[in-house]
Design a protein around this motif. Sequence first.
Motif, short mmCIF file in Angstrom:
data_model
loop_
_atom_site.label_atom_id
_atom_site.label_comp_id
_atom_site.label_asym_id
_atom_site.label_seq_id
_atom_site.Cartn_x
_atom_site.Cartn_y
_atom_site.Cartn_z
N ARG A 196 0.80 -1.21 0.00
CA ARG A 196 0.00 0.00 0.00
C ARG A 196 0.84 1.27 0.00
O ARG A 196 0.31 2.35 -0.08
CB ARG A 196 -0.91 -0.01 1.23
N THR A 197 2.16 1.13 0.09
CA THR A 197 3.00 2.32 0.19
C THR A 197 3.69 2.68 -1.12
O THR A 197 4.61 3.47 -1.12
CB THR A 197 4.08 2.09 1.27
N SER A 214 2.98 4.61 -3.52
CA SER A 214 2.99 6.03 -3.85
C SER A 214 3.98 6.83 -3.01
O SER A 214 4.22 8.00 -3.28
CB SER A 214 1.59 6.63 -3.72
N SER A 215 4.56 6.20 -2.00
CA SER A 215 5.57 6.87 -1.17
C SER A 215 6.96 6.81 -1.78
O SER A 215 7.87 7.51 -1.33
CB SER A 215 5.62 6.25 0.22
N TYR A 216 7.13 5.93 -2.77
CA TYR A 216 8.45 5.64 -3.30
C TYR A 216 8.72 6.31 -4.63
O TYR A 216 7.84 6.35 -5.50
CB TYR A 216 8.62 4.13 -3.47
N ASP A 239 9.72 10.61 -9.52
CA ASP A 239 9.45 10.83 -8.11
C ASP A 239 8.10 10.23 -7.72
O ASP A 239 7.37 9.72 -8.57
CB ASP A 239 9.55 12.31 -7.77
N TRP A 240 7.74 10.34 -6.45
CA TRP A 240 6.54 9.68 -5.95
C TRP A 240 5.28 10.17 -6.63
O TRP A 240 4.32 9.42 -6.82
CB TRP A 240 6.43 9.88 -4.44
N SER A 241 5.27 11.45 -7.03
CA SER A 241 4.05 12.02 -7.60
C SER A 241 3.97 11.84 -9.12
O SER A 241 2.90 12.04 -9.71
CB SER A 241 3.98 13.51 -7.28
N ASN A 281 -0.23 5.65 -9.79
CA ASN A 281 -0.26 5.24 -8.38
C ASN A 281 -1.54 4.49 -8.04
O ASN A 281 -1.56 3.68 -7.12
CB ASN A 281 -0.07 6.44 -7.48
N ASN A 285 -0.62 1.06 -8.90
CA ASN A 285 0.65 0.59 -8.34
C ASN A 285 1.62 0.13 -9.44
O ASN A 285 2.28 -0.91 -9.31
CB ASN A 285 0.42 -0.56 -7.35
N LEU A 293 12.97 5.46 -1.37
CA LEU A 293 12.23 6.59 -0.81
C LEU A 293 12.70 7.92 -1.39
O LEU A 293 11.95 8.90 -1.39
CB LEU A 293 12.37 6.60 0.71
N TYR A 294 13.94 7.94 -1.91
CA TYR A 294 14.51 9.20 -2.37
C TYR A 294 14.89 9.10 -3.84
O TYR A 294 15.64 8.23 -4.24
CB TYR A 294 15.73 9.57 -1.54
#
Length: 122
Positions: free
Chosen positions: A27-28, A30-32, A52-54, A74, A77, A100-101
């Motif tokens: 579920r995460t 969109s954070s990555y 990037d995440w967005s 997103n 997924n 994450l970055y």
Amino acid sequence: QVQLVESGGGLVQAGGSLRLSCAASGRTFSSYAMGWFRQAPGKEREFVAAIDWSGGVTEYADSVQGRFTISRDNAKNTVYLQMNSLKPEDTAVYYCAADLYMGSPASEYDYWGQGTQVTVSS
């Protein structure tokens, strides 16, 4: 934990196109930030593209700039790599990865898929 599964590789003639997909579990997603890398026989793994995440920021290797496009959905997924004007030197195993970055080197990406083979014939 994120699991990544690539698909869409195959054999294509020079000048052709392929679209790679990378489906992520968890579920995460969109954070990555997501990246695509490739590794040809006898060569080191190299960066291809990142997003990037967005989905609002993208980055490309000089060798694929203007020919490849990275995007993500997103809600599904999934991250994509649209590859146009393919060249024999694009032949490699393509991997997607999550971190994450955005902008991290390959060694710092947290999660990797198993790879999908792309072969471009001349």
